[in-house]
Design a protein around this motif. Structure first.
Motif, PDB file in Angstrom:
ATOM      1  N   TYR A   1       0.817  -1.218   0.000  1.00  0.00           N
ATOM      2  CA  TYR A   1       0.000   0.000   0.000  1.00  0.00           C
ATOM      3  C   TYR A   1       0.855   1.275   0.000  1.00  0.00           C
ATOM      4  N   ILE A   2       2.073   1.193  -0.540  1.00  0.00           N
ATOM      5  CA  ILE A   2       2.937   2.376  -0.667  1.00  0.00           C
ATOM      6  C   ILE A   2       3.334   2.510  -2.141  1.00  0.00           C
ATOM      7  N   PRO A   3       2.422   2.992  -3.000  1.00  0.00           N
ATOM      8  CA  PRO A   3       2.760   3.115  -4.432  1.00  0.00           C
ATOM      9  C   PRO A   3       3.853   4.122  -4.711  1.00  0.00           C
ATOM     10  N   GLN A   4       4.145   5.016  -3.715  1.00  0.00           N
ATOM     11  CA  GLN A   4       5.184   6.014  -3.922  1.00  0.00           C
ATOM     12  C   GLN A   4       6.552   5.379  -4.148  1.00  0.00           C
ATOM     13  N   GLN A   5       6.753   4.138  -3.645  1.00  0.00           N
ATOM     14  CA  GLN A   5       8.041   3.479  -3.822  1.00  0.00           C
ATOM     15  C   GLN A   5       8.238   2.990  -5.252  1.00  0.00           C
ATOM     16  N   ASN A   6       7.171   2.955  -6.020  1.00  0.00           N
ATOM     17  CA  ASN A   6       7.264   2.639  -7.448  1.00  0.00           C
ATOM     18  C   ASN A   6       7.010   3.908  -8.264  1.00  0.00           C
ATOM     19  N   ALA A   7       7.633   4.993  -7.817  1.00  0.00           N
ATOM     20  CA  ALA A   7       7.326   6.306  -8.388  1.00  0.00           C
ATOM     21  C   ALA A   7       7.599   6.366  -9.881  1.00  0.00           C
ATOM     22  N   ARG A   8       8.714   5.757 -10.326  1.00  0.00           N
ATOM     23  CA  ARG A   8       9.048   5.834 -11.749  1.00  0.00           C
ATOM     24  C   ARG A   8       7.988   5.144 -12.598  1.00  0.00           C
ATOM     25  N   VAL A   9       7.549   3.973 -12.153  1.00  0.00           N
ATOM     26  CA  VAL A   9       6.506   3.250 -12.885  1.00  0.00           C
ATOM     27  C   VAL A   9       5.217   4.056 -12.894  1.00  0.00           C
ATOM     28  N   GLU A  10       4.867   4.640 -11.746  1.00  0.00           N
ATOM     29  CA  GLU A  10       3.634   5.419 -11.667  1.00  0.00           C
ATOM     30  C   GLU A  10       3.697   6.630 -12.597  1.00  0.00           C
ATOM     31  N   ARG A  11       4.866   7.294 -12.663  1.00  0.00           N
ATOM     32  CA  ARG A  11       5.002   8.450 -13.550  1.00  0.00           C
ATOM     33  C   ARG A  11       4.892   8.041 -15.018  1.00  0.00           C
ATOM     34  N   LYS A  12       5.539   6.924 -15.381  1.00  0.00           N
ATOM     35  CA  LYS A  12       5.444   6.451 -16.761  1.00  0.00           C
ATOM     36  C   LYS A  12       4.005   6.093 -17.110  1.00  0.00           C
ATOM     37  N   HIS A  13       3.328   5.453 -16.166  1.00  0.00           N
ATOM     38  CA  HIS A  13       1.932   5.074 -16.391  1.00  0.00           C
ATOM     39  C   HIS A  13       1.061   6.312 -16.573  1.00  0.00           C
ATOM     40  N   ARG A  14       1.306   7.329 -15.741  1.00  0.00           N
ATOM     41  CA  ARG A  14       0.540   8.575 -15.845  1.00  0.00           C
ATOM     42  C   ARG A  14       0.815   9.275 -17.174  1.00  0.00           C
ATOM     43  N   HIS A  15       2.098   9.344 -17.579  1.00  0.00           N
ATOM     44  CA  HIS A  15       2.449   9.980 -18.851  1.00  0.00           C
ATOM     45  C   HIS A  15       1.750   9.292 -20.021  1.00  0.00           C
ATOM     46  N   LEU A  16       1.786   7.960 -20.021  1.00  0.00           N
ATOM     47  CA  LEU A  16       1.161   7.191 -21.097  1.00  0.00           C
ATOM     48  C   LEU A  16      -0.337   7.450 -21.157  1.00  0.00           C
ATOM     49  N   LEU A  17      -1.002   7.457 -20.011  1.00  0.00           N
ATOM     50  CA  LEU A  17      -2.439   7.684 -19.974  1.00  0.00           C
ATOM     51  C   LEU A  17      -2.801   9.106 -20.385  1.00  0.00           C
ATOM     52  N   GLU A  18      -1.978  10.083 -20.004  1.00  0.00           N
ATOM     53  CA  GLU A  18      -2.273  11.471 -20.384  1.00  0.00           C
ATOM     54  C   GLU A  18      -2.220  11.660 -21.890  1.00  0.00           C
TER      55      GLU A  18
END
Length: 300
Positions: A185-202
């Protein structure tokens, strides 16, 4: 499977959209869902096929299918009255240059050149069903073994169990790869993946809003977004593109098109008539992965 009396089809058993029955007696690959096809072409009404029940039905479309495990099926026939997806063995072996080995409980598809298993099928009710879901641990091992991606020393994942199976753990230990896991429950530790996922979705969301396509085309938007991102300069790469970093050559941009622009696809079925239209009205919805071409949506 199908009752075709009085022009009505009665479904008795239906194969799931993503399931493919491995068959050696069919004449072609068959699909029951038009959504499975890419590079779709409309076929003349004179094209017919005989179902296992003995009934004859027409073929409305033909195209290619790219399975999630990477296999590409060429010239797949779409039969609206059919209720199953059939994968023809000898056509697959010829087109994909692979060998198919049948065992008591499963069948495996082996690449003839590198002698590696690229797909598996399981035996259910006397039929072999191709497993189209990609195993994340197999993808991980495939990427780590690919020297073109560079030497991998550390892999970080969440706490999913797919990467904790025996084969994956032994592979990482053998290669000296450290497998790190994020806290629950700490997605911040996968910050790079989350940022890439956000960029792709945007980018994908912007493409869909600009094009006005319905939500059912989200897959085409995501694939096109990934293609464009790989060709755009990145500040973290000193304004190089991801494509240039991977292939060590500057990408070209002449092939880029406006998403959902008007296009005309070539109709190969009209070669016998000199006065028949050579193309059909369509719109551009993406780029092909394994061929130098475009994905078009037929509007006719």
């Amino acid at each position: 499977m199908v009752n075709a009396q009085k022009g009505k089809a009665k479904e008795v058993t239906v194969t799931k959209q993503g399931e493919w029955i491995v068959d050696s007696g069919a004449s072609d690959h068959l699909t029951c869902s038009l959504d499975n096809l890419v590079n779709v072409k409309v076929t003349p009404s004179t094209f017919t096929i005989k179902l296992p029940t003995g009934a004859t039905t027409s073929i409305s479309h033909i195209g290619d299918v790219i399975l999630p495990n990477g296999l590409k099926l060429l010239d797949v026939l779409y039969v609206p009255l059919f209720t199953h997806n059939l994968l023809l063995i000898h056509k697959l072996a010829k087109d994909a240059q692979c060998d198919v080995l049948f065992q008591p409980s499963q069948c495996v598809v082996i690449n003839s050149k590198i002698k590696k298993v690229i797909a598996k099928g399981v035996l259910k009710e006397g039929l072999y069903y191709m497993q189209c879901k990609t195993d994340p641990s197999e993808v991980c091992m495939s990427v780590a073994a690919d020297t073109s991606s560079g030497e991998i020393r550390t892999i970080r994942t969440d706490n999913t169990l797919e990467f904790s199976d025996k084969a994956c753990v032994e592979f990482m230990n053998q290669k000296g790869i450290l497998h790190k896991k994020s806290c629950s429950y700490i997605p911040q530790q996968n910050a790079r993946v989350e940022r890439k996922h956000r960029h792709l979705l945007e980018v994908a969301r912007a493409l869909r809003f600009q094009s006005g396509l319905p939500l059912s085309f989200w897959g085409e938007c995501v694939l096109t977004a990934a293609h464009l991102i790989n060709l755009l300069p990145n500040i973290t790469l000193n304004f190089c593109t991801p494509y240039e970093k991977l292939h060590e050559e500057v990408p070209t941009y002449e092939h880029l098109k406006v998403f959902r622009c008007l296009a005309f696809g070539k109709d190969p079925s009209c070669h016998n008539d000199k006065f028949t239209a050579r193309g059909y009205l369509s719109i551009f919805v993406g780029y092909l992965i394994l061929q130098k071409g475009f994905r078009l949506l037929n509007l006719v």
